[in-house]
Design a protein around this motif. Structure first.
Motif, PDB file in Angstrom:
ATOM      1  N   LEU A 191       0.810  -1.214   0.000  1.00  0.00           N
ATOM      2  CA  LEU A 191       0.000   0.000   0.000  1.00  0.00           C
ATOM      3  C   LEU A 191       0.846   1.268   0.000  1.00  0.00           C
ATOM      4  CD1 LEU A 191      -2.933  -0.877   2.421  1.00  0.00           C
ATOM      5  CD2 LEU A 191      -3.030  -0.589  -0.057  1.00  0.00           C
ATOM      6  N   LEU A 192       2.156   1.128   0.247  1.00  0.00           N
ATOM      7  CA  LEU A 192       3.027   2.301   0.193  1.00  0.00           C
ATOM      8  C   LEU A 192       3.044   2.908  -1.206  1.00  0.00           C
ATOM      9  CD1 LEU A 192       6.140   1.301   2.342  1.00  0.00           C
ATOM     10  CD2 LEU A 192       4.454   3.080   2.839  1.00  0.00           C
ATOM     11  N   PHE A 193       2.938   2.049  -2.239  1.00  0.00           N
ATOM     12  CA  PHE A 193       3.000   2.552  -3.614  1.00  0.00           C
ATOM     13  C   PHE A 193       1.844   3.491  -3.931  1.00  0.00           C
ATOM     14  CE2 PHE A 193       5.939  -0.993  -4.053  1.00  0.00           C
ATOM     15  CZ  PHE A 193       6.912  -0.445  -4.871  1.00  0.00           C
ATOM     16  N   PRO A 194       0.576   3.041  -3.805  1.00  0.00           N
ATOM     17  CA  PRO A 194      -0.508   3.997  -4.095  1.00  0.00           C
ATOM     18  C   PRO A 194      -0.517   5.181  -3.140  1.00  0.00           C
ATOM     19  CG  PRO A 194      -1.378   1.970  -3.131  1.00  0.00           C
ATOM     20  CD  PRO A 194       0.057   1.706  -3.471  1.00  0.00           C
ATOM     21  N   ALA A 195      -0.108   4.966  -1.869  1.00  0.00           N
ATOM     22  CA  ALA A 195      -0.083   6.082  -0.923  1.00  0.00           C
ATOM     23  C   ALA A 195       0.934   7.139  -1.347  1.00  0.00           C
ATOM     24  CB  ALA A 195       0.253   5.563   0.481  1.00  0.00           C
ATOM     25  N   PHE A 196       2.136   6.695  -1.714  1.00  0.00           N
ATOM     26  CA  PHE A 196       3.179   7.624  -2.167  1.00  0.00           C
ATOM     27  C   PHE A 196       2.759   8.312  -3.461  1.00  0.00           C
ATOM     28  CE2 PHE A 196       6.821   8.362  -4.994  1.00  0.00           C
ATOM     29  CZ  PHE A 196       7.592   9.225  -4.222  1.00  0.00           C
ATOM     30  N   ASP A 197       2.256   7.518  -4.404  1.00  0.00           N
ATOM     31  CA  ASP A 197       1.896   8.066  -5.716  1.00  0.00           C
ATOM     32  C   ASP A 197       0.772   9.084  -5.619  1.00  0.00           C
ATOM     33  OD1 ASP A 197       3.806   6.434  -6.790  1.00  0.00           O
ATOM     34  OD2 ASP A 197       2.417   4.846  -7.357  1.00  0.00           O
ATOM     35  N   PHE A 198      -0.265   8.759  -4.841  1.00  0.00           N
ATOM     36  CA  PHE A 198      -1.385   9.685  -4.748  1.00  0.00           C
ATOM     37  C   PHE A 198      -1.041  10.914  -3.922  1.00  0.00           C
ATOM     38  CE2 PHE A 198      -4.597   6.588  -6.334  1.00  0.00           C
ATOM     39  CZ  PHE A 198      -5.202   7.452  -7.234  1.00  0.00           C
ATOM     40  N   THR A 199      -0.146  10.773  -2.954  1.00  0.00           N
ATOM     41  CA  THR A 199       0.313  11.949  -2.219  1.00  0.00           C
ATOM     42  C   THR A 199       1.033  12.915  -3.146  1.00  0.00           C
ATOM     43  OG1 THR A 199       0.555  10.692  -0.162  1.00  0.00           O
ATOM     44  CG2 THR A 199       1.768  12.760  -0.325  1.00  0.00           C
ATOM     45  N   LEU A 200       1.921  12.355  -3.982  1.00  0.00           N
ATOM     46  CA  LEU A 200       2.672  13.192  -4.919  1.00  0.00           C
ATOM     47  C   LEU A 200       1.765  13.764  -6.000  1.00  0.00           C
ATOM     48  CD1 LEU A 200       5.649  13.857  -4.742  1.00  0.00           C
ATOM     49  CD2 LEU A 200       6.115  12.136  -6.480  1.00  0.00           C
ATOM     50  N   LEU A 201       0.869  12.921  -6.539  1.00  0.00           N
ATOM     51  CA  LEU A 201      -0.051  13.400  -7.567  1.00  0.00           C
ATOM     52  C   LEU A 201      -1.028  14.428  -6.993  1.00  0.00           C
ATOM     53  CD1 LEU A 201      -0.950  10.211  -9.647  1.00  0.00           C
ATOM     54  CD2 LEU A 201       0.214  12.259 -10.455  1.00  0.00           C
ATOM     55  N   GLY A 202      -1.495  14.194  -5.763  1.00  0.00           N
ATOM     56  CA  GLY A 202      -2.396  15.153  -5.133  1.00  0.00           C
ATOM     57  C   GLY A 202      -1.724  16.501  -4.940  1.00  0.00           C
ATOM     58  N   SER A 203      -0.466  16.479  -4.482  1.00  0.00           N
ATOM     59  CA  SER A 203       0.282  17.727  -4.327  1.00  0.00           C
ATOM     60  C   SER A 203       0.474  18.415  -5.673  1.00  0.00           C
ATOM     61  CB  SER A 203       1.643  17.446  -3.689  1.00  0.00           C
ATOM     62  OG  SER A 203       1.503  16.807  -2.439  1.00  0.00           O
ATOM     63  N   THR A 204       0.735  17.616  -6.701  1.00  0.00           N
ATOM     64  CA  THR A 204       0.917  18.162  -8.045  1.00  0.00           C
ATOM     65  C   THR A 204      -0.350  18.843  -8.548  1.00  0.00           C
ATOM     66  OG1 THR A 204       2.516  16.408  -8.536  1.00  0.00           O
ATOM     67  CG2 THR A 204       1.591  17.601 -10.409  1.00  0.00           C
ATOM     68  N   VAL A 205      -1.481  18.196  -8.336  1.00  0.00           N
ATOM     69  CA  VAL A 205      -2.761  18.764  -8.771  1.00  0.00           C
ATOM     70  C   VAL A 205      -3.043  20.079  -8.037  1.00  0.00           C
ATOM     71  CG1 VAL A 205      -5.260  18.423  -8.749  1.00  0.00           C
ATOM     72  CG2 VAL A 205      -3.759  16.554  -9.459  1.00  0.00           C
ATOM     73  N   VAL A 206      -2.787  20.099  -6.725  1.00  0.00           N
ATOM     74  CA  VAL A 206      -3.036  21.317  -5.938  1.00  0.00           C
ATOM     75  C   VAL A 206      -2.157  22.463  -6.431  1.00  0.00           C
ATOM     76  CG1 VAL A 206      -2.786  22.364  -3.649  1.00  0.00           C
ATOM     77  CG2 VAL A 206      -3.816  20.097  -3.883  1.00  0.00           C
ATOM     78  N   ILE A 207      -0.881  22.186  -6.659  1.00  0.00           N
ATOM     79  CA  ILE A 207       0.043  23.223  -7.141  1.00  0.00           C
ATOM     80  C   ILE A 207      -0.385  23.723  -8.519  1.00  0.00           C
ATOM     81  CG2 ILE A 207       2.426  23.710  -7.812  1.00  0.00           C
ATOM     82  CD1 ILE A 207       3.277  21.649  -5.700  1.00  0.00           C
ATOM     83  N   ASN A 208      -0.820  22.802  -9.380  1.00  0.00           N
ATOM     84  CA  ASN A 208      -1.302  23.203 -10.705  1.00  0.00           C
ATOM     85  C   ASN A 208      -2.529  24.096 -10.604  1.00  0.00           C
ATOM     86  OD1 ASN A 208       0.014  22.116 -13.262  1.00  0.00           O
ATOM     87  ND2 ASN A 208       0.034  20.283 -11.996  1.00  0.00           N
ATOM     88  N   ILE A 209      -3.434  23.761  -9.695  1.00  0.00           N
ATOM     89  CA  ILE A 209      -4.638  24.583  -9.515  1.00  0.00           C
ATOM     90  C   ILE A 209      -4.259  25.991  -9.060  1.00  0.00           C
ATOM     91  CG2 ILE A 209      -6.705  24.880  -8.101  1.00  0.00           C
ATOM     92  CD1 ILE A 209      -7.023  21.843  -8.123  1.00  0.00           C
ATOM     93  N   ILE A 210      -3.306  26.079  -8.124  1.00  0.00           N
ATOM     94  CA  ILE A 210      -2.859  27.395  -7.643  1.00  0.00           C
ATOM     95  C   ILE A 210      -2.236  28.198  -8.789  1.00  0.00           C
ATOM     96  CG2 ILE A 210      -1.230  28.573  -6.128  1.00  0.00           C
ATOM     97  CD1 ILE A 210      -1.597  26.262  -4.146  1.00  0.00           C
ATOM     98  N   SER A 211      -1.373  27.531  -9.586  1.00  0.00           N
ATOM     99  CA  SER A 211      -0.706  28.220 -10.702  1.00  0.00           C
ATOM    100  C   SER A 211      -1.707  28.686 -11.749  1.00  0.00           C
ATOM    101  CB  SER A 211       0.332  27.297 -11.331  1.00  0.00           C
ATOM    102  OG  SER A 211       1.342  26.952 -10.408  1.00  0.00           O
ATOM    103  N   LEU A 212      -2.636  27.803 -12.130  1.00  0.00           N
ATOM    104  CA  LEU A 212      -3.612  28.154 -13.164  1.00  0.00           C
ATOM    105  C   LEU A 212      -4.585  29.217 -12.668  1.00  0.00           C
ATOM    106  CD1 LEU A 212      -4.319  24.584 -14.606  1.00  0.00           C
ATOM    107  CD2 LEU A 212      -2.890  26.379 -15.593  1.00  0.00           C
TER     108      LEU A 212
END
Length: 322
Positions: A191-212
């Motif tokens: 479960l570390l894999f989806p947890a790590f991946d979604f944490t990173l992807l979630g952070s990426t999405v949030v940063i993209n929303i702020i930038s856009l």
């Protein structure tokens, strides 16, 4: 599976190999062969292309070989059997970490691309001093080392996890060594894999929303500013804004392609086999390796023109010599 379906499956796999190899080779040729792209953003795009290229060179061909062997001889190679873990050499021991490592590299690189673009949009005056080629190169190396360490970690830290060829997904997957049992340590590691991946992807999405969102607000303000104010160096350039939107599209595509595999991993840990869904999930994720060049070509005019110059002359020369 009926013979006709097997032929279609192999044909789609071969088409995917071709698309991944050609698309990412073009990306590398454009980025490395054009001075305009010799930037931190260009280095990150090259790293992403190398990760995708590795999937097309090593991961998908193994699945094609197994499918063709099964189609021609009605018996898959011995290493595709669940009882082959004791074999002297198991291809999945190499292919599995390559696929997992390259996937993690892709996620990490998209996150770094998002950070680079957010600095350009939110702090344009600090872009040159904060985002440098040296720092970007160091981050790229760290992302590769860290990603492949995570890829082999399940086998290193748990004897209950092994890599084997899965007849449902047609790929080398992590599997529990004790069939029918669910060791707590093993499922926590998986479960570390989806947890790590979604944490990173979630952070990426949030940063993209702020930038856009910032880009949208600045665009509205610019309509009320004079011509001299619009040229202020404290504002991000048009190319920075365009690149930020491209990275946003890239993030959206990767998130959509990764979500099914995360759902499958969680379901698998809970004891669900989901054979048909596993094939869909893994190959949707794999197909993402050929989408980057399409997104660049659609969103980035300079990339599109350079790729056009690389491909068309060779086509015209072959036509004239024929």
């Amino acid at each position: 599976m009926p013979p006709a379906n097997k032929v279609v499956t192999v044909a789609l796999m071969l088409l995917l190999v071709f698309a991944i190899l050609v698309g990412n080779a073009v990306t590398l040729a454009v980025v490395l062969g054009t001075k305009h792209f010799h930037t931190p953003q260009g280095y990150l795009k090259a790293s992403l292309a190398v990760a995708d290229l590795a999937v097309g060179l090593f991961v998908v061909p193994v699945s094609v070989y197994a499918e063709v062997s099964l189609m021609l001889s009605d018996s898959a190679p011995e290493w595709t059997s669940y009882n082959s873990r004791a074999a002297r050499f198991h291809p999945c021991n190499v292919i599995g970490p390559v696929f997992a490592g390259c996937t993690l590299v892709s996620i990490t690189t998209i996150f770094l691309l998002t950070i680079e673009r957010s600095v350009a949009v939110l702090r344009p005056l600090h872009k040159e001093s904060v985002i440098t080629r040296k720092r970007t190169t160091i981050l790229i190396v760290l992302s590769w080392v860290g990603s492949f360490f995570l890829a082999v970690a399940p086998m290193v830290f748990s004897s209950d996890i092994a890599l084997e060829y899965n007849s449902c997904s047609r790929m080398c997957n992590y599997a529990l060594g004790s069939i029918g049992e669910l060791p707590s340590q093993a499922w926590k590691i998986l479960l570390l894999f989806p947890a790590f991946d979604f944490t990173l992807l979630g952070s990426t999405v949030v940063i993209n929303i702020i930038s856009l969102t910032t880009i949208r607000q600045q665009s509205k303000r610019r309509k009320h500013l004079s011509g001299s104010e619009r040229q202020s160096t404290s504002k991000p350039t048009f190319s920075d804004i365009k690149a930020a939107k491209t990275i946003g599209t890239l993030t959206l595509a990767f998130t959509a392609s990764f979500t099914p595999i995360a759902v499958f991993v969680v379901g698998n840990v809970l004891g669900n086999e989901w054979c048909n869904f596993s094939f869909f999930a893994f190959w949707v994720l794999t197909s993402n390796s050929c989408w980057n060049v399409i997104i660049y070509s659609v969103r980035d005019q300079k990339f599109r023109l350079r790729a056009h110059k690389l491909l068309i002359p060779s086509m015209s020369k072959s036509a004239s010599t024929a």
